[in-house]
Design a protein around this motif. Structure first.
Motif: not given
Lengths: 332, 332
Positions: A138-139, A154-156, A265-266, B154-155
């Motif tokens: 996901k991250h 890549i976030v979420d 925090s990936p 905040i993204v």
């Protein structure tokens, strides 16, 4: 179209648009590459001509796969930036005559199918995320070490673009406030410490000050010969200068990775580019060590810091992933 | 319940759980604070007692607003971390006896309404985002400068938690690889350059080496007296030592902000904490200057770098926002 069942007969074209060459490939949603095409970019030509070459490359790839253009779902393109993915416009490219060029509008008209654009390093990170090292996570953070250092975040499950669409400039995070001058004009950027450009600068200085190194034999005065293979050979032959410089670059990269673990925090950091491709764990071990020293136990714990898996195909595969994501979003 | 129309008669409780005191407030979805309560935390007591005091503080706030507990939609809590917001557990808190405490489960049972937990600085950033300086935006970074330096990201309208749930540790991004030792044990963290703790360390050294400063008169040997007001007085009286140190802290913060613009590309950076509250634009001007020097024109352009708007209420308001967001997500 062999090896494809009924559920996977849709295809897109992934384009890797670089300053030297254009690569295009017809690709299925599961990441199977059915055909490839390649052309010179001729980056000094007018925008219409450069984009005309991109269109021709797409047509050639479609022909190679034996698929009519109008049976192709869309085209994804990774290009140097900064750019505006929503508007499909390249804002500025120092090495290509595409400043303010309406890339997607031009190609959509030319090819008659939807076209999607994003930054080349974002696209490479997306490729590793969807089809490579980061599959199923996901991250993920991608760092690509070459002449410069590029990054993607890549976030979420989604590429982080931010307000300016140009987030993820990880080569230009500051690891030494007021430190070494970077090619970008700023000081203390990661790129000023761990890019090939930064290393060559230091090699040159060392050679000029009489330092002995196998590089004198391997590249002479032509630093364009300093390929990953040369790095590997020099390290394997225990050349002191090269070994020391590679370690230094890895250390600074590790500090940057540690810092990114505390910020983002990936669960995975994918590291691509010639140095890691050629030297693998010799470099990754040092990066991991310094990442650990420069992050919290909770942000370091269970993180994978790995080499990129797709090599040069990250560009076309990521561009295909970009097209698939946009097409699937439209449908839903 | 005056001044409320029919559509806004639902309320939550926002809790700011700190090492010294617990603050609770009954708050509407539009951010109106209807009542407040305050208790000592007694952080050395067993977890059940600390959480019991939190529950009592919530009850007192409800009473103050004249609303029965079961007519309140839920409770949001900001607590020092690291913690796991999904499980509602505090993983570790150096200054409070809550390690591994099941905060939300305990309080849900105690109060009979839904309880939501997040990191105190994330919650503060959310408060500024929903009710304060960042209202209506999409990408916001919060930096809170105090004894330590905390951050929140905040993204696309959502708090960035990352894989470990502990993203946003912006005080521990590295701005000087291998540099000054931080309270966290790592080297080169922003906190080691720009926190009050770092500044006091340098003030002490200066005083011990015979440097003249108004601080000798204003705080003597008791550095806990070094409030924001003292900073302001010293700067207004042109104390050289304090002025120089404040500028230095602002410079390093500016470098970090520039770096964050290149990494995250937010449209606003909200800076909170005593120093900025007391000195305002004197500090912000320097932060903006160095942020500009340490970011790309495209990531700096149109970015707002501003002081936090909510002061000490960011905690309770952000905790309320946390509750509202979780409750509204459940409904949808």
């Amino acid at each position: 179209m062999a090896n494809q069942d009924q559920t996977d007969n849709r295809v897109v074209i992934g384009v890797d648009l670089g300053g030297t060459k254009v690569l295009a490939a017809v690709i299925t949603e599961s990441g199977e590459i059915l055909s490839r095409a390649k052309k010179k970019t001729k980056p000094e030509k007018p925008p219409e001509e450069i984009l005309g070459r991109v269109a021709a490359c797409c047509r050639e790839a479609a022909e190679g796969a034996g698929i009519a253009l109008d049976a192709i779902q869309g085209v994804g393109i990774g290009s140097p930036g900064p750019l505006d993915p929503d508007k499909g416009i390249v804002i500025e490219t120092p090495n290509m005559n595409l400043t303010n060029a309406p890339v997607t509008a031009f190609l959509q008209k030319e090819l008659g199918i939807p076209v999607f654009l994003d930054n080349d390093v974002n696209v490479g990170t997306l490729g590793e995320y969807v089809y490579g090292a980061g599959k199923g996570l996901k991250h993920v953070v991608g760092i690509f070490m070459g002449t410069g250092i590029g990054g993607g975040v890549i976030v979420d499950g989604k590429l982080l673009h931010g307000f300016s669409y140009n987030a993820g400039e990880l080569g230009h995070m500051k690891i030494c406030a007021g430190g070494d001058v970077c090619g970008c004009g700023q000081k203390g950027c990661l790129e000023a410490y761990a890019s090939k450009t930064a290393m060559i600068k230091r090699f040159k200085n060392a050679v000029n000050s009489g330092r002995k190194t196998i590089l004198t034999k391997l590249v002479g005065n032509d630093w364009s010969k300093l390929t990953s293979r040369v790095f590997l050979k020099a390290v394997e032959e225990k050349d002191e200068l090269v070994t020391k410089e590679v370690r230094r670059a890895a250390r600074y990269t590790g500090v940057a990775v540690g810092s990114l673990l505390n910020i983002l925090s990936p669960e995975m950091v994918v590291i691509g580019g010639g140095l890691v491709e050629a030297l693998g764990d010799r470099v990754l071990k040092i990066i991991r060590k310094y990442a650990k020293e420069n992050s919290f136990p909770i942000t370091f714990q269970d993180v994978q810091i790995v080499a990129a898996a797709l090599g040069d195909d990250a560009g076309i595969l990521g561009a295909a992933a970009l097209a698939w994501r946009n097409l699937n979003e439209r449908k839903s």
